[in-house]
Design an enzyme around this catalytic site. Structure first.
Site, PDB file in Angstrom:
ATOM      1  N   GLU A 279       0.856  -1.174   0.000  1.00 31.17           N
ATOM      2  CA  GLU A 279       0.000   0.000   0.000  1.00 31.17           C
ATOM      3  C   GLU A 279       0.894   1.225   0.000  1.00 31.17           C
ATOM      4  O   GLU A 279       1.786   1.364   0.836  1.00 31.17           O
ATOM      5  CB  GLU A 279      -0.888  -0.013   1.243  1.00 31.17           C
ATOM      6  CG  GLU A 279      -1.676   1.240   1.480  1.00 31.17           C
ATOM      7  CD  GLU A 279      -2.970   1.276   0.680  1.00 31.17           C
ATOM      8  OE1 GLU A 279      -3.661   2.293   0.750  1.00 31.17           O
ATOM      9  OE2 GLU A 279      -3.270   0.285  -0.003  1.00 31.17           O
TER      10      GLU A 279
ATOM     11  N   CYS B  68      -5.198   6.115   5.720  1.00 27.89           N
ATOM     12  CA  CYS B  68      -4.794   4.935   4.964  1.00 27.89           C
ATOM     13  C   CYS B  68      -5.989   4.039   4.727  1.00 27.89           C
ATOM     14  O   CYS B  68      -6.861   3.916   5.577  1.00 27.89           O
ATOM     15  CB  CYS B  68      -3.729   4.183   5.755  1.00 27.89           C
ATOM     16  SG  CYS B  68      -3.389   2.537   5.114  1.00 27.89           S
TER      17      CYS B  68
ATOM     18  N   CYS C 186      -5.392   0.640   6.980  1.00 27.35           N
ATOM     19  CA  CYS C 186      -5.281   0.740   8.433  1.00 27.35           C
ATOM     20  C   CYS C 186      -6.300   1.723   9.003  1.00 27.35           C
ATOM     21  O   CYS C 186      -6.011   2.431   9.963  1.00 27.35           O
ATOM     22  CB  CYS C 186      -3.878   1.169   8.821  1.00 27.35           C
ATOM     23  SG  CYS C 186      -2.601   0.349   7.877  1.00 27.35           S
TER      24      CYS C 186
ATOM     25  N   HIS D 112      -5.924   3.520  13.019  1.00 27.08           N
ATOM     26  CA  HIS D 112      -5.732   4.954  13.256  1.00 27.08           C
ATOM     27  C   HIS D 112      -6.916   5.563  14.009  1.00 27.08           C
ATOM     28  O   HIS D 112      -6.777   6.573  14.682  1.00 27.08           O
ATOM     29  CB  HIS D 112      -5.516   5.693  11.938  1.00 27.08           C
ATOM     30  CG  HIS D 112      -4.144   5.494  11.380  1.00 27.08           C
ATOM     31  ND1 HIS D 112      -3.026   5.969  12.000  1.00 27.08           N
ATOM     32  CD2 HIS D 112      -3.704   4.855  10.272  1.00 27.08           C
ATOM     33  CE1 HIS D 112      -1.946   5.633  11.296  1.00 27.08           C
ATOM     34  NE2 HIS D 112      -2.335   4.950  10.245  1.00 27.08           N
TER      35      HIS D 112
ATOM     36  N   ARG E 270       1.345  -3.941  11.627  1.00 26.93           N
ATOM     37  CA  ARG E 270       2.723  -3.714  11.193  1.00 26.93           C
ATOM     38  C   ARG E 270       3.615  -3.234  12.331  1.00 26.93           C
ATOM     39  O   ARG E 270       4.765  -2.901  12.104  1.00 26.93           O
ATOM     40  CB  ARG E 270       2.745  -2.719  10.029  1.00 26.93           C
ATOM     41  CG  ARG E 270       2.192  -3.352   8.778  1.00 26.93           C
ATOM     42  CD  ARG E 270       1.795  -2.373   7.706  1.00 26.93           C
ATOM     43  NE  ARG E 270       1.066  -3.076   6.678  1.00 26.93           N
ATOM     44  CZ  ARG E 270      -0.225  -3.442   6.771  1.00 26.93           C
ATOM     45  NH1 ARG E 270      -0.929  -3.124   7.847  1.00 26.93           N
ATOM     46  NH2 ARG E 270      -0.813  -4.119   5.818  1.00 26.93           N
TER      47      ARG E 270
ATOM     48  N   SER F 234       5.327   1.840   9.757  1.00 31.51           N
ATOM     49  CA  SER F 234       6.194   1.879   8.580  1.00 31.51           C
ATOM     50  C   SER F 234       7.152   3.064   8.616  1.00 31.51           C
ATOM     51  O   SER F 234       8.125   3.095   7.866  1.00 31.51           O
ATOM     52  CB  SER F 234       5.374   1.858   7.285  1.00 31.51           C
ATOM     53  OG  SER F 234       4.683   0.634   7.195  1.00 31.51           O
TER      54      SER F 234
ATOM     55  N   CYS G 253       3.444  -0.575   4.430  1.00 31.29           N
ATOM     56  CA  CYS G 253       2.189   0.137   4.210  1.00 31.29           C
ATOM     57  C   CYS G 253       2.569   1.601   4.320  1.00 31.29           C
ATOM     58  O   CYS G 253       2.688   2.149   5.402  1.00 31.29           O
ATOM     59  CB  CYS G 253       1.152  -0.255   5.245  1.00 31.29           C
ATOM     60  SG  CYS G 253      -0.492   0.384   4.882  1.00 31.29           S
TER      61      CYS G 253
ATOM     62  N   CYS H 147       0.361   5.706   5.103  1.00 33.41           N
ATOM     63  CA  CYS H 147       0.256   6.553   6.281  1.00 33.41           C
ATOM     64  C   CYS H 147       1.620   7.064   6.702  1.00 33.41           C
ATOM     65  O   CYS H 147       1.734   8.077   7.384  1.00 33.41           O
ATOM     66  CB  CYS H 147      -0.421   5.830   7.429  1.00 33.41           C
ATOM     67  SG  CYS H 147       0.433   4.377   7.980  1.00 33.41           S
TER      68      CYS H 147
END
Lengths: 166, 568
Positions: free
Chosen positions: B13, B60, B63, B67, B480, B503, B547, B550
């Site tokens: 992503e 995102c 996710c 969030h 993640r 990330s 990902c 974000c």
């Protein structure tokens, strides 16, 4: 009849969110009959698999990258769909094209897919549409209404209380 | 020396660029660069703190849930607001189901195609595949007819020339080493995984009222009205539908996914020697069992330098040890800090873009570089599983030993715990965490039912905002890894907001000391057989489950052709 009208895009990036703004406004202005569903898909990918599976017709409204004038709207369907996905590099990589490809593998791909693409003007951070974005949103709603009319679906206006300006 | 640029990395992503220098068939230097700018912080300034989560869940598309949850936690922390038990249990179930969905999709739909050769599965013997499968587990859907059906379907796909979803694979690459039967087994479970990730997502949508964007959160709890009889609320019928879905998921993950991961890992045992990278592991406790988030079902902590004896637990979600250790550096990121260039704590964080070209020794990424007590840290399921194991969490220990056991029997000799410090280890740990999350989901379901049986139906405590400035932070062990949101609130409105996402920890560029970030460090020493087809680089990068949306977020404004690999 089993139709999904899916708005895609990021509401935090101005006109990138035009598809979501359009389907939200559509839902506020009109009552959907049985068999027609509206969904704000945001920038989701695989999360949408279940919602898209086995539809007769999927209508996607999204911002598209194009050299055409900002605010203009294009309808992409039939054989052009595959070409559209082959050249598009989306900010959400694991996006609609992967979902459709996986549904094809499962034998649950929608019978027909139409993309109503709006050319954005402004992709900066912000939660409002630009003037061209608003123009594109209104036009895309007309495109969607045309598609529904071609299927024999005439929409009734939503009660006043639910009417929004989009 | 050859320089490879992969831009963008696909099957993730967001937009990530990886550059490697390759010498003598091995990676000798690496750069990880986020190619989109994120500025959610700017959008939140001045908004009502109770609404922040509605905006953060739009950062995102993968996710959304995480969030949203961590944002309400940050505001609740600032208010010192307790959350009713029912709300904790419902949130925990949403978190667990979302994590299960995410981990299943990652292994089968995203990572597996780096290891499994779909075209080779066409040459497999379905009878031999069934025999192999029964040596790995008792899974009821591992039968000859299922394997034949999938093989036929794949053949039709390949013959049509439309590889569709499999088009991005490196079929026939010399680094693909699985026997055809293992490829067919994994391809069959790939198809089933598409079904089970929907099951997991259904749990999120029942509890969250809607997916992809849940609607049931509120600062102070959840908005789910609980009335076991009324159809418009969370009913017994819905709760039992969730229970049935959990049981189905447990069968698939325990019987198919864990053994697939163990078998694939064992057959690529050489990959336990690559990809370790940064071995400071950070994870946070999650699944609060009380109204404050002090007692959590799943442990977390810090392991410096891969030294398991030096593990330091983080006690609950309000431990100052975590709060005081986090900073973000921008020496190599396209940002400028006003008033001192050194790394900053998120409460004092700034988001001022300062774009330069891609400069190998200067700025080259839109991602910041987080540090924990001035050290880089790797986050994610591997960090979390190691911490839970060291904290003595029984389900983690049992599931990890099961995976290592199967892998050892396929490999023909025991696989040590140290093998986890690797590319394969990250993938194996994610499968273990998936199985652990399912046990948590089951447990949280039971806790909710028991609490309702006691007659407690509370789901919400109303927040009230004081005059003046307050600060809060929320943490969440997301799919993640460590996710934290940091809010400064003034008179009920957001004054500063920073999201330090998993990330960012892993994909961040070099920090103030110029040491490599986790993605970059993990690539050093990776083999690369063919610089034009750098499958091995993708294996290690994908093992983190990038990902990037974000970590950074903006459409690349330059219209340009899709250039995936460039070897100079």
């Amino acid at each position: 009849m089993n139709v999904l009208i899916l708005g895609l895009g990021n509401l935090l990036l101005s006109d990138e969110g035009v598809g979501v703004h359009a389907v939200t406004a559509l839902g506020e202005r009109f009552r959907m009959p049985d068999g027609v569903e509206i969904l704000d898909g945001g920038t989701s990918g695989m999360d949408l698999l279940d919602s898209i599976a086995k539809r007769d017709h999927l209508i996607v409204c999204d911002a598209i990258r194009s050299d055409a004038r900002p605010g203009s709207v294009q309808r992409i369907d039939g054989d052009s769909i595959a070409a559209f996905f082959a050249t598009r590099i989306s900010p959400h990589q694991l996006g609609l094209s992967e979902v459709l490809a996986n549904l094809e593998l499962l034998g649950e791909r929608p019978g027909r897919v139409t993309i109503i693409g709006v050319v954005p003007e402004d992709l900066r951070l912000g939660t409002e549409l630009s003037a061209a974005g608003r123009e594109g949103m209104e036009k895309s709603i007309e495109f969607i209404l045309d598609d529904l009319a071609a299927m024999g679906v005439q929409l009734a206006s939503a009660p006043l209380a639910a009417t929004g300006t989009g | 020396m050859t320089r490879i640029t992969i831009d963008p990395i696909t099957r993730i992503e967001g937009h990530l660029r990886i550059d490697c220098e390759v010498d003598g068939g091995k990676v000798t230097n690496a750069w990880s660069s986020g190619q989109m700018w994120r500025g959610i912080e700017t959008i939140l300034q001045g908004r009502d703190a109770r609404d922040a989560w509605i905006y953060t869940q739009r950062i995102c598309g993968v996710c959304t849930t995480v969030h949203a949850i961590v944002s309400v936690r940050a505001v609740e922390n600032a208010l010192e607001l307790e959350v009713p038990l029912n709300a904790q249990y419902i949130r925990n179930m949403i978190i667990a189901a979302h994590g299960v969905h995410d981990h299943i999709v990652h292994f089968y739909q995203l990572a597996a195609l780096d290891w499994v050769d779909i075209v080779s599965a066409l040459g497999a013997d379905p009878v031999a595949t069934a025999k192999l499968a029964s040596s790995l587990s008792d899974y009821t859907r591992n039968d000859v007819f299922e394997f034949q059906a999938v093989q036929q379907k794949l053949a039709t796909f390949v013959e049509s020339g439309q590889l569709g979803v499999f088009a991005s694979g490196y079929w026939g690459h010399p680094a693909m080493k699985l026997p055809p039967e293992v490829n067919l087994l994994a391809a069959t479970h790939y198809m089933q995984a598409l079904e089970f990730q929907r099951t997991a997502n259904r749990i999120v949508s029942i509890l969250g009222s809607k997916t992809p964007h849940i609607q049931n959160l509120a600062v102070g709890g959840v908005s789910n009205a609980i009335n076991l009889e009324s159809q418009s609320t969370l009913t017994l019928e819905r709760l039992f539908a969730i229970k049935a879905d959990i049981d189905k998921l447990i069968e698939f993950v325990n019987q198919a996914m864990l053994s697939d991961v163990a078998a694939v890992g064992a057959l690529y045992a050489d990959w336990t020697g690559y990809g370790a990278g940064v071995m400071n592991y950070l994870s946070v406790p999650d699944m609060p069992l009380d109204t404050k988030g002090v007692i959590c079902e799943l442990p977390g902590g810090y392991i410096p330098g891969g030294d398991l004896t030096a593990f330091r637990p983080i006690n609950g979600q309000l431990d100052d040890y975590f709060r005081d250790g986090v900073k973000e550096a921008v020496k190599h990121s396209w940002y400028a800090y006003h008033g001192g260039e050194g790394a900053r704590h998120p409460w004092d964080g700034q988001t001022n873009p300062q774009y330069t070209d891609f400069e190998d020794d200067g700025k080259y990424s839109w991602i910041k570089a987080p540090t924990f007590y001035d050290e880089r840290a790797q986050v994610g399921p591997l960090a979390n599983v190691l911490a839970m194991y060291l904290a003595g969490h029984e389900p983690t220990k049992r599931q990890l030993e099961k995976v290592l056991g199967i892998a050892g029997s396929v490999h023909g000799s025991p696989i040590p715990l140290a093998a986890l410090h690797s590319t394969i280890g990250r993938i194996a740990a994610r499968a273990v965490r998936c199985a652990v999350l399912l046990e948590t989901l089951q447990n949280q379901w039971q806790l909710l039912m028991d609490n309702l049986a006691r007659g407690d139906f509370d789901t919400y405590n109303r927040p009230s905002f004081p005059k003046g400035e307050i600060r809060g932070y929320g943490v969440h062990e997301a799919p993640r890894g460590v996710l934290s949101h940091w809010a400064v609130i003034e008179n009920g409105k957001i004054r500063n907001y920073q999201a330090v996402v998993p990330s960012t920890w892993n994909a961040g560029p070099r920090a103030d000391d110029d040491a490599l970030g986790p993605y970059e460090a993990s690539l050093i020493g990776n083999p690369v057989a063919d610089p034009e087809l750098p499958l091995e680089v993708l294996r290690t990068v994908h093992s983190f489950d990038p990902c990037i949306a974000c970590a950074i977020h903006m459409v690349d404004p330059e219209a340009r052709p899709i250039v995936q690999v460039k070897a100079l």
